[in-house]
Scaffold this active site. Sequence first.
Site, PDB file in Angstrom:
ATOM      1  N   ARG A 154       0.862  -1.189   0.000  1.00 44.68           N
ATOM      2  CA  ARG A 154       0.000   0.000   0.000  1.00 44.68           C
ATOM      3  C   ARG A 154       0.888   1.225   0.000  1.00 44.68           C
ATOM      4  O   ARG A 154       1.875   1.274   0.741  1.00 44.68           O
ATOM      5  CB  ARG A 154      -0.846   0.051   1.282  1.00 44.68           C
ATOM      6  CG  ARG A 154      -1.900  -1.007   1.423  1.00 44.68           C
ATOM      7  CD  ARG A 154      -2.340  -1.089   2.895  1.00 44.68           C
ATOM      8  NE  ARG A 154      -1.202  -1.382   3.760  1.00 44.68           N
ATOM      9  CZ  ARG A 154      -1.156  -1.146   5.071  1.00 44.68           C
ATOM     10  NH1 ARG A 154      -2.183  -0.593   5.679  1.00 44.68           N
ATOM     11  NH2 ARG A 154      -0.092  -1.449   5.787  1.00 44.68           N
ATOM     12  N   CYS A 260      -4.636   2.610  -7.974  1.00 43.37           N
ATOM     13  CA  CYS A 260      -4.834   1.152  -8.080  1.00 43.37           C
ATOM     14  C   CYS A 260      -6.302   0.724  -8.106  1.00 43.37           C
ATOM     15  O   CYS A 260      -6.752   0.151  -9.101  1.00 43.37           O
ATOM     16  CB  CYS A 260      -4.110   0.454  -6.945  1.00 43.37           C
ATOM     17  SG  CYS A 260      -2.363   0.818  -6.919  1.00 43.37           S
TER      18      CYS A 260
HETATM   19  C1  UGA Z   1      -4.007  -0.820  -2.789  1.00 41.80           C
HETATM   20  C2  UGA Z   1      -4.006  -2.139  -2.003  1.00 41.80           C
HETATM   21  O1  UGA Z   1      -4.406  -1.913  -0.649  1.00 41.80           O
HETATM   22  C3  UGA Z   1      -2.614  -2.789  -2.024  1.00 41.80           C
HETATM   23  O2  UGA Z   1      -2.662  -4.047  -1.382  1.00 41.80           O
HETATM   24  C4  UGA Z   1      -2.178  -2.953  -3.483  1.00 41.80           C
HETATM   25  O3  UGA Z   1      -0.875  -3.510  -3.566  1.00 41.80           O
HETATM   26  C5  UGA Z   1      -2.177  -1.590  -4.168  1.00 41.80           C
HETATM   27  O4  UGA Z   1      -3.505  -1.045  -4.118  1.00 41.80           O
HETATM   28  C6  UGA Z   1      -1.732  -1.787  -5.603  1.00 41.80           C
HETATM   29  O5  UGA Z   1      -2.419  -2.466  -6.356  1.00 41.80           O
HETATM   30  O6  UGA Z   1      -0.622  -1.344  -5.956  1.00 41.80           O
HETATM   31  P1  UGA Z   1      -3.211   1.689  -2.246  1.00 41.80           P
HETATM   32  O7  UGA Z   1      -3.961   2.050  -3.481  1.00 41.80           O
HETATM   33  O8  UGA Z   1      -1.814   2.159  -2.068  1.00 41.80           O
HETATM   34  O9  UGA Z   1      -3.134   0.078  -2.086  1.00 41.80           O
HETATM   35  O10 UGA Z   1      -4.018   2.235  -0.981  1.00 41.80           O
HETATM   36  P2  UGA Z   1      -5.116   1.653   0.022  1.00 41.80           P
HETATM   37  O11 UGA Z   1      -4.571   1.723   1.391  1.00 41.80           O
HETATM   38  O12 UGA Z   1      -5.652   0.348  -0.402  1.00 41.80           O
HETATM   39  O13 UGA Z   1      -6.279   2.760  -0.113  1.00 41.80           O
HETATM   40  C7  UGA Z   1      -6.995   2.934  -1.333  1.00 41.80           C
HETATM   41  C8  UGA Z   1      -8.125   3.916  -1.125  1.00 41.80           C
HETATM   42  O14 UGA Z   1      -9.134   3.372  -0.287  1.00 41.80           O
HETATM   43  C9  UGA Z   1      -7.710   5.231  -0.465  1.00 41.80           C
HETATM   44  O15 UGA Z   1      -8.358   6.303  -1.106  1.00 41.80           O
HETATM   45  C10 UGA Z   1      -8.184   5.072   0.964  1.00 41.80           C
HETATM   46  O16 UGA Z   1      -8.440   6.294   1.598  1.00 41.80           O
HETATM   47  C11 UGA Z   1      -9.469   4.276   0.754  1.00 41.80           C
HETATM   48  N1  UGA Z   1      -9.906   3.500   1.931  1.00 41.80           N
HETATM   49  C12 UGA Z   1      -9.128   2.504   2.439  1.00 41.80           C
HETATM   50  C13 UGA Z   1     -11.164   3.745   2.500  1.00 41.80           C
HETATM   51  O17 UGA Z   1     -11.902   4.648   2.049  1.00 41.80           O
HETATM   52  N2  UGA Z   1     -11.568   2.987   3.566  1.00 41.80           N
HETATM   53  C14 UGA Z   1     -10.795   1.989   4.077  1.00 41.80           C
HETATM   54  O18 UGA Z   1     -11.249   1.327   5.055  1.00 41.80           O
HETATM   55  C15 UGA Z   1      -9.554   1.746   3.505  1.00 41.80           C
END
Ligand code: UGA
Length: 429
Positions: A154, A260
Site C-alpha cells: 500500500r 490502483c
Molecule cells: C491498494 C491495495 O491496498 C494494495 O494491497 C495494493 O498492492 C495496491 O492497491 C496496488 O495495487 O498497488 P493503495 O492504493 O496504495 O493500495 O491504498 P489503500 O490503502 O488500499 O487505499 C486505497 C483507497 O481506499 C484510499 O483512497 C483510501 O483512503 C481508501 N480507503 C481505504 C477507504 O476509504 N476505507 C478503508 O477502510 C480503507
Amino acid sequence: MRLALIGTGYVGLVTGACFAEVGHHVICVDNDPAKIKLLQEGGIPIYEPGLKELVERNVAAGRLSFTTRTEAGVQASDVVFIAVPTPPLPDGSVDLSFIEKVAREIASAMTSYKIVVDKSTVPVKTGDKVAETIKRYCKAKVEFDVVSNPEFLREGFAVEDLMHPDRVVIGVKSPRPVNTMKQVYAPFNAPIIVTDINSAELIKHASNSFLALKISYINAISVICEATGANVQEVANGMGMDERIGRRFLDASLGFGGSCFPKDLSAFIKIAEQVGYEFGLLKEVQKINTVQMERFVKKIADTLWVLKDKKIGVLGLAFKQNTDDVRMSPAIDLCQRLQKEGALLRVHDPKAMEKAQAVLKDVTYVGDMNAVADGCDALVVATEWDEFKKLDLARCREAMTHPILFDGRNLFDPVEMEKLGFIYKSIGR
Ligand code: UGA
C-alpha cells in the site's frame, strides 16, 4: 542474489530498496534520465515513509544502484523484475505497451538463462504474452522462465508492507525458477504460495477488487446508518470482530481513490467481459463509490444552501494518508466539484501540496493546517492524515465565520465536536 528492477516507480523503487536491505544486489533501471539522475544524486522522487533512509543506507553499502540502461541491469542479474506502469485505456482495459516494450528490451539484452518476473499489475494471461515476446525477440536464443509475482504494497506503508508481507505469490509454468524465487524472498520470512501463472495474475485483481468491494460495502452501510441513526463505526467494529470478515478496510469514507483500486476495478470488469462474464457486482462497487462522493458534496451543499462564493477550507489533497500521491484522489475530485459550484477554496496537505498544484488550480494553498479555517464558512476533512486529529479546533472555530466541519474520513468524535460548538457532519454517524 543479483536482481534487476525494470521500472523505478512506486513498486520498482521500494521493492528494489527492500531487496537490497535484506542483502541482495539490486540494480534499478528506469528510462527517465531525470529520475535516475535524481536517485544517483541521493534524491527520492516520491514521498514514502522510511524510503529515503533505506535507499541511502543500501546505496552506501554498495548493494543498490541506478541506471537508465536495461541491458546493464539484465546482464548483471539472475532475476529481472518488470515493474513498469500498466495505465488504463479509455475503455477501462489495460495499456500493456510498456510491458511489451520492456519484454523486448530484456529479450535483446539476454545472453544467458534469466528468470523474468512480472511484478506489474496485469490482466490474466499476460505472462503467456511476455514469454512469447521474449522468445521472439531474444537473438541469443537462451533459455528463460517467466514468473508472475504480484505486489501487494500500500502506498504510505510500502516499506512496512514489503518488509513484512502477508504472503508472497509466485506463479510459474515450470518448477525450474521456484527455488531461486524462494531464495529471493527467504529473508522476508513470509508464507510463500506457488501457483500457475494465470492464478497468480488473478490473485492480484481479485484481491484489489475485493478490498474495494469491502469499502463500498461499508459505505453503503453508512447510508443506512445515516437514515436510521446508527453509527457506522460501531457497525464496522461489530462486524470486524468476526474473523471471517475482519475490521480492516471497513472505514467508511467519501470514497476510495488512488492509482490502483479505480483502475484495477475497471480492468477486472473488462477482463471478465472478455471471457464472457458480466461482473455486475464490481460495477455496483464502482457505482457506490461515485454516489458516495455525490452524497458528500450534497451534504455540504444542503448545509451551506448556496456554494457560490462560499469560502471552504479543505484538509487533505492526497488520495490517502502518508503519501504525496494525488492520482485519482477523492480529495482533488471533491475540490473540483466544489469549485464547479463556485466555492472558493483554501487547501492544505502535509505532503501533497506540490503535486496537487499541477492538477488543482485557482485555490489558496495554505502551509499551516491550523490556518486553513481562517475566514471560512466551512471546513472539510478529505484525507485521513493522522496529523489532522491534532488540529487546533478551538482556534479553527474562532477563525471561521461559522464553525461547520464536514468530516469525510470520520477522524473526529461527533460528541466532542458538538461540545466544542461545531456543526459537525461525518459519514454514517
Ligand atoms: C491498494 C491495495 O491496498 C494494495 O494491497 C495494493 O498492492 C495496491 O492497491 C496496488 O495495487 O498497488 P493503495 O492504493 O496504495 O493500495 O491504498 P489503500 O490503502 O488500499 O487505499 C486505497 C483507497 O481506499 C484510499 O483512497 C483510501 O483512503 C481508501 N480507503 C481505504 C477507504 O476509504 N476505507 C478503508 O477502510 C480503507
